[in-house]
Motif scaffolding. Structure first.
Motif, mmCIF file in Angstrom:
data_model
loop_
_atom_site.group_PDB
_atom_site.id
_atom_site.type_symbol
_atom_site.label_atom_id
_atom_site.label_comp_id
_atom_site.label_asym_id
_atom_site.label_seq_id
_atom_site.Cartn_x
_atom_site.Cartn_y
_atom_site.Cartn_z
ATOM 1 N N THR A 105 0.832 -1.197 0.000
ATOM 2 C CA THR A 105 0.000 0.000 0.000
ATOM 3 C C THR A 105 0.873 1.256 0.000
ATOM 4 O OG1 THR A 105 -0.117 0.001 2.424
ATOM 5 C CG2 THR A 105 -1.809 -1.248 1.246
ATOM 6 N N GLU A 106 0.230 2.408 -0.066
ATOM 7 C CA GLU A 106 0.951 3.673 -0.134
ATOM 8 C C GLU A 106 1.774 3.911 1.113
ATOM 9 O OE1 GLU A 106 -2.041 6.578 -0.785
ATOM 10 O OE2 GLU A 106 -2.442 5.968 -2.865
ATOM 11 N N GLY A 107 1.325 3.407 2.245
ATOM 12 C CA GLY A 107 2.065 3.579 3.484
ATOM 13 C C GLY A 107 3.239 2.632 3.631
ATOM 14 N N GLY A 108 3.432 1.747 2.682
ATOM 15 C CA GLY A 108 4.540 0.794 2.726
ATOM 16 C C GLY A 108 4.185 -0.541 3.363
ATOM 17 N N LYS A 109 3.063 -0.594 4.048
ATOM 18 C CA LYS A 109 2.635 -1.838 4.673
ATOM 19 C C LYS A 109 1.948 -2.730 3.639
ATOM 20 C CE LYS A 109 1.009 -3.007 9.330
ATOM 21 N NZ LYS A 109 0.293 -2.517 10.532
ATOM 22 N N ALA A 110 2.136 -4.033 3.762
ATOM 23 C CA ALA A 110 1.600 -4.957 2.766
ATOM 24 C C ALA A 110 0.345 -5.650 3.288
ATOM 25 C CB ALA A 110 2.646 -5.999 2.398
ATOM 26 N N LEU A 111 -0.613 -5.828 2.369
ATOM 27 C CA LEU A 111 -1.860 -6.521 2.678
ATOM 28 C C LEU A 111 -1.885 -7.850 1.923
ATOM 29 C CD1 LEU A 111 -4.770 -6.643 3.847
ATOM 30 C CD2 LEU A 111 -5.514 -5.496 1.730
ATOM 31 N N PRO A 112 -1.965 -8.984 2.626
ATOM 32 C CA PRO A 112 -2.088 -10.272 1.930
ATOM 33 C C PRO A 112 -3.423 -10.356 1.199
ATOM 34 C CG PRO A 112 -1.360 -10.588 4.200
ATOM 35 C CD PRO A 112 -1.822 -9.176 4.087
ATOM 36 N N VAL A 113 -3.376 -10.687 -0.075
ATOM 37 C CA VAL A 113 -4.570 -10.792 -0.906
ATOM 38 C C VAL A 113 -4.623 -12.190 -1.508
ATOM 39 C CG1 VAL A 113 -5.805 -9.894 -2.914
ATOM 40 C CG2 VAL A 113 -4.498 -8.328 -1.462
ATOM 41 N N VAL A 114 -5.684 -12.934 -1.200
ATOM 42 C CA VAL A 114 -5.900 -14.239 -1.823
ATOM 43 C C VAL A 114 -6.621 -13.978 -3.141
ATOM 44 C CG1 VAL A 114 -7.059 -16.473 -1.635
ATOM 45 C CG2 VAL A 114 -5.943 -15.485 0.358
ATOM 46 N N ARG A 115 -5.867 -14.060 -4.236
ATOM 47 C CA ARG A 115 -6.423 -13.758 -5.554
ATOM 48 C C ARG A 115 -7.333 -14.858 -6.056
ATOM 49 N NH1 ARG A 115 -1.555 -13.801 -8.700
ATOM 50 N NH2 ARG A 115 -2.940 -13.379 -10.468
ATOM 51 N N GLY A 116 -7.189 -16.079 -5.527
ATOM 52 C CA GLY A 116 -8.070 -17.160 -5.949
ATOM 53 C C GLY A 116 -7.499 -18.519 -5.588
ATOM 54 N N TRP A 117 -8.165 -19.541 -6.111
ATOM 55 C CA TRP A 117 -7.821 -20.939 -5.826
ATOM 56 C C TRP A 117 -7.626 -21.683 -7.127
ATOM 57 C CZ3 TRP A 117 -10.396 -25.380 -7.312
ATOM 58 C CH2 TRP A 117 -10.044 -26.584 -6.660
ATOM 59 N N LEU A 118 -6.670 -22.615 -7.148
ATOM 60 C CA LEU A 118 -6.411 -23.460 -8.310
ATOM 61 C C LEU A 118 -6.380 -24.919 -7.868
ATOM 62 C CD1 LEU A 118 -3.623 -21.529 -10.274
ATOM 63 C CD2 LEU A 118 -6.002 -21.875 -10.977
ATOM 64 N N PRO A 119 -6.921 -25.835 -8.675
ATOM 65 C CA PRO A 119 -6.835 -27.262 -8.331
ATOM 66 C C PRO A 119 -5.447 -27.800 -8.634
ATOM 67 C CG PRO A 119 -7.945 -26.988 -10.429
ATOM 68 C CD PRO A 119 -7.694 -25.601 -9.911
ATOM 69 N N GLY A 120 -5.111 -28.905 -7.981
ATOM 70 C CA GLY A 120 -3.831 -29.551 -8.233
ATOM 71 C C GLY A 120 -2.850 -29.354 -7.105
ATOM 72 N N THR A 121 -1.587 -29.607 -7.414
ATOM 73 C CA THR A 121 -0.511 -29.522 -6.439
ATOM 74 C C THR A 121 0.243 -28.221 -6.621
ATOM 75 O OG1 THR A 121 -0.276 -31.929 -6.473
ATOM 76 C CG2 THR A 121 1.540 -30.665 -5.527
ATOM 77 N N ALA A 122 0.474 -27.543 -5.528
ATOM 78 C CA ALA A 122 1.209 -26.275 -5.596
ATOM 79 C C ALA A 122 2.605 -26.504 -6.140
ATOM 80 C CB ALA A 122 1.282 -25.646 -4.203
ATOM 81 N N GLY A 123 3.012 -25.666 -7.077
ATOM 82 C CA GLY A 123 4.328 -25.785 -7.685
ATOM 83 C C GLY A 123 4.343 -26.526 -8.994
ATOM 84 N N SER A 124 3.301 -27.328 -9.256
ATOM 85 C CA SER A 124 3.243 -28.084 -10.510
ATOM 86 C C SER A 124 2.185 -27.562 -11.469
ATOM 87 C CB SER A 124 2.968 -29.566 -10.208
ATOM 88 O OG SER A 124 1.707 -29.722 -9.567
ATOM 89 N N VAL A 125 1.476 -26.527 -11.067
ATOM 90 C CA VAL A 125 0.413 -25.939 -11.892
ATOM 91 C C VAL A 125 0.784 -24.497 -12.198
ATOM 92 C CG1 VAL A 125 -2.036 -25.346 -11.994
ATOM 93 C CG2 VAL A 125 -1.315 -27.447 -10.840
#
Length: 336
Positions: A105-125
């Motif tokens: 953000t403008e203040g330098g602090k970060a906001l975690p945003v879950v942009r969405g979900w994907l099926p499968g194994t993390a790292g292989s998709v």
């Protein structure tokens, strides 16, 4: 009869009962209060409108996240930075992973945003890239996860670029800037960056705040309430039982049924006494039916056959007394 209650041993028992019963009642009342609080929060949540239907407000105005602000739409402006994958998350009974990107953000602090979900194994998709430049996002506000949240992996040991728990405590060790103690999930899938329908990010619905519904923990509180009150009743029951047993023992001692410090018996000493005097005593027992008659006992030999009078005693073996060669009499015998 109840003087034993003042003995040192019973002082200890009485003190335990006096302390244990109020403690059990207090714990049962506390668990009942926890259950009532969950029921009340559930009723309030059902009466309030859906948080997602309310107008979006700036992020800073909704912090810190509580049961009221959880799920409310929050607006934040910034640029996307570091991205992490959150494995082991289910959506529509399918296993996959979240795509989480930090919004500076403008203040330098970060906001975690879950942009969405994907099926499968993390790292292989393949994961769609985040939009470039300054963006304004609107998502449902969520509190930081903890080890009790659904889907959280608290064991660690994940590959680089993956995250087991969405929380500021987990992210602060992975990035060199401050992170909000909250996160948002986008209610709509982002456009672009997907090769096909299966590669598109699917929105992750906001979860209800913990402790706001009649979940398993609520009924556990109700069960613990019953257990504590049962414990209190059991302590009281055992105390009355011990008192009654001790009183009965004291009464038996006073009546001579039980010798003081001894075991219960008959006649005070556990023996059967016979007649005493010049006539002697009769004792029954032995093996094979052997019997001894003393003190001038008269044994009848047979009907109409006479009687035998023993001066000192007659001993019979095998349980039978027989007369030989007729009848011996000490007086007058009668015959046919």
């Amino acid at each position: 009869m109840y003087r034993f209650l003042l003995t040192p041993r019973w002082w200890g028992i009485n003190l335990f009962v006096v302390l244990a019963i109020p403690f059990c009642v207090f714990m049962g009342t506390w668990q009942l209060g926890r259950f009532e609080d969950r029921v009340q929060s559930h009723e309030q949540a059902t009466k309030q409108p859906d948080p997602s239907t309310r107008a979006a407000e700036p992020l800073d105005e909704l912090l810190p996240v509580d049961k009221v602000t959880s799920g409310r739409p929050a607006v934040a402006t910034g640029t996307y930075a570091d991205q992490f994958l959150v494995p082991g998350r289910e959506l529509d009974d399918r296993r996959g992973f979240y795509v989480l990107t930090l919004l500076r953000t403008e203040g330098g602090k970060a906001l975690p945003v879950v942009r969405g979900w994907l099926p499968g194994t993390a790292g292989s998709v393949p994961v769609p890239a985040a939009p470039q430049g300054e963006v304004t996002v609107t998502g449902d506000l969520q509190a930081s996860e903890n080890i009790h949240s659904n889907g959280v992996n608290a064991r660690g040991g994940l590959p680089e670029g993956q995250l087991g728990m969405i929380s500021a405590a987990s992210l602060v060790n992975l990035v060199d800037y401050d992170v909000y103690d909250a996160w948002i999930t986008l209610p709509e899938a982002e456009a672009g960056g997907a090769a096909g329908p299966d590669d598109a990010l699917k929105p992750v619905p906001a979860a209800a705040p913990q402790g706001s519904g009649l979940d398993l923990k609520a009924f556990q509180n109700l069960g613990y309430t019953g257990e504590w009150f049962v414990f209190a009743a059991f302590v009281l029951f055992m105390w009355f039982r011990l008192v009654r047993r001790e009183a009965e023992t004291a009464r038996d001692v006073a009546l001579g049924l039980v010798p003081e410090g001894g075991e219960p018996g008959f006649g005070g000493a556990g023996e059967v006494s016979g007649a005493s005097g010049d006539g002697g005593a009769a004792e029954a027992g032995g093996a094979g039916g052997a019997g001894e008659a003393a003190g001038g006992a008269v044994v009848e030999v047979g009907a109409g056959a006479g009687a035998v009078e023993a001066g000192g005693g007659t001993e019979a073996s095998g349980g039978a007394v027989q007369g030989s060669q007729g009848s011996k009499t000490a007086g007058t015998s009668h015959g046919s």
